[in-house]
Enzyme design. Sequence first.
Site, PDB file in Angstrom:
ATOM      1  N   GLU A   1      65.551  10.182  81.345  1.00 44.40           N
ATOM      2  CA  GLU A   1      65.255   9.345  80.171  1.00 44.40           C
ATOM      3  C   GLU A   1      64.281  10.047  79.228  1.00 44.40           C
ATOM      4  OE1 GLU A   1      65.150   4.858  80.175  1.00 44.40           O
ATOM      5  OE2 GLU A   1      63.005   5.214  79.984  1.00 44.40           O
TER       6      GLU A   1
ATOM      7  N   ARG B   1      62.268  12.748  42.803  1.00 49.65           N
ATOM      8  CA  ARG B   1      61.208  11.844  42.327  1.00 49.65           C
ATOM      9  C   ARG B   1      60.237  12.637  41.447  1.00 49.65           C
ATOM     10  NH1 ARG B   1      59.711   6.599  41.397  1.00 49.65           N
ATOM     11  NH2 ARG B   1      57.448   6.391  41.540  1.00 49.65           N
TER      12      ARG B   1
ATOM     13  N   GLN C   1      52.009  20.825  46.273  1.00 48.81           N
ATOM     14  CA  GLN C   1      51.851  21.426  47.598  1.00 48.81           C
ATOM     15  C   GLN C   1      51.522  20.377  48.669  1.00 48.81           C
ATOM     16  OE1 GLN C   1      48.586  24.255  48.555  1.00 48.81           O
ATOM     17  NE2 GLN C   1      50.149  25.778  48.082  1.00 48.81           N
TER      18      GLN C   1
END
Length: 382
Positions: free
Chosen positions: A245, A271, A282
């Site tokens: 798992e 955007r 940056q």
Amino acid sequence: MDFALSEDQRILRDEITRFAENELNDDIAERDRGQTFSREQWDKCAEMGLAGLPVPEQYGGSGLDGLTTAIALEALGYGCRDGGLVFSLCAHLLACTVPIWKHGSDELKERYLPGLCAGTTIAVNAMTETTSGSDAFNMACRAVKDGNGYRINGTKIMSTNGPIADIVITYSQTDPEKGAYGGLTGFVLDAKTEGIRTDQKFEKMGLRTSMLGEVVFEDAYAPEEAMIGKVGGGTAIFTQSMEWERTLIAAAHLGTMRRLLEDCIAYARTRVSGEHTIGKHQAVSHKIVDMKIRLEAARNLTYCSAWNLDRSRTSAMASSMTKVFVSEALVQTALDAVQIHGGHGFLTETGVERILRDSIGGTLYSGTNEVQRNIVAGWLGL
Ligand SMILES: Cc1cc2nc3c(=O)[nH]c(=O)nc-3n(C[C@H](O)[C@H](O)[C@H](O)COP(=O)(O)OP(=O)(O)OC[C@H]3O[C@@H](n4cnc5c(N)ncnc54)[C@H](O)[C@@H]3O)c2cc1C
């Protein structure tokens, strides 16, 4: 180790990605809000073979090796935006189907594996109790000998798929004096067995489309044939299932991280803030670079651990390291994704905040990250 994908692995990855993108992404915000499990989408996943990936074909699985299973689950995590559905499927496959496949008698395998692989049978792994979570083997649940079987009494909490389960995989004390080493035994029982209740449902912050509940045993009778492996062998069986798992849920997280990375790159390229797209700042681009570095490091760790699952007697250290690194990488990546999307990342409609909420669970289930660090410390002789 050569992790270059074979032609078959590439085809499998692309098929699962296409399937997940086309079939699994409707109404997620609505189902998340309502804490609704989608049986329809579960069935579609099962039809794709996702409920039985590593199980031998004779029992209805696909017989994939550990690494190919990881590649398949990564594709599912990438294409499917419903983190709860992916988690439910992984819990069913890794914590429930794997122990029956690896340790069940021929009779148990024949009785349960075909339904588990076909997804017509849903399984819950009931281990955690109110007073034993991290200290899982120090449980109160007791299985007392009665004729040719055992009477089980106790209450398990926080069990994934509990409220929708058809069968229960559980661990009880059969010899409290021996404790973890020889005193715990695994059983598989039909959820409708007299004396078993699975009706409790917990509300939670994330993975809300995956059902989490209690499993209560009140004098539930388990015949000897319901035992997984030998009496007293429960600890090793449970531990192995957790190794599968920890490694393979991490594989699904890789897919989620890749999708977040791609979504953030696309957003940062379009955007505009002031005279530039935000990717030219940056402060934003470095976050995205860190996402990329985390993903590549996480993939190497996960593939290595998955490759090891079929080859080594224990994957304890590799699976714990993978679990810690990848779950924390996912949380950080989801946090960064919210930040990069600005206020829009905080809105439900963009879906990024849901991934952040879902990601927290990864640091808790399958043993908390603190406990994983303890396991690695033990392997380092500390
Ligand atoms: C989404 C989700 C799904 C789950 N699904 C299942 C399931 O299917 N089946 C199941 O049986 N359980 C399931 N669990 C339960 C999960 O395994 C436990 O929550 C987990 O093991 C921690 O146990 P606890 O909650 O009792 O925390 P505790 O053990 O009480 O721990 C509390 C805090 O103390 C820390 N801590 C405890 N002991 C140590 C230690 N020795 N060293 C360092 N730190 C320590 C923990 O890391 C944690 O930060 C699920 C949990 C979640 C959140």
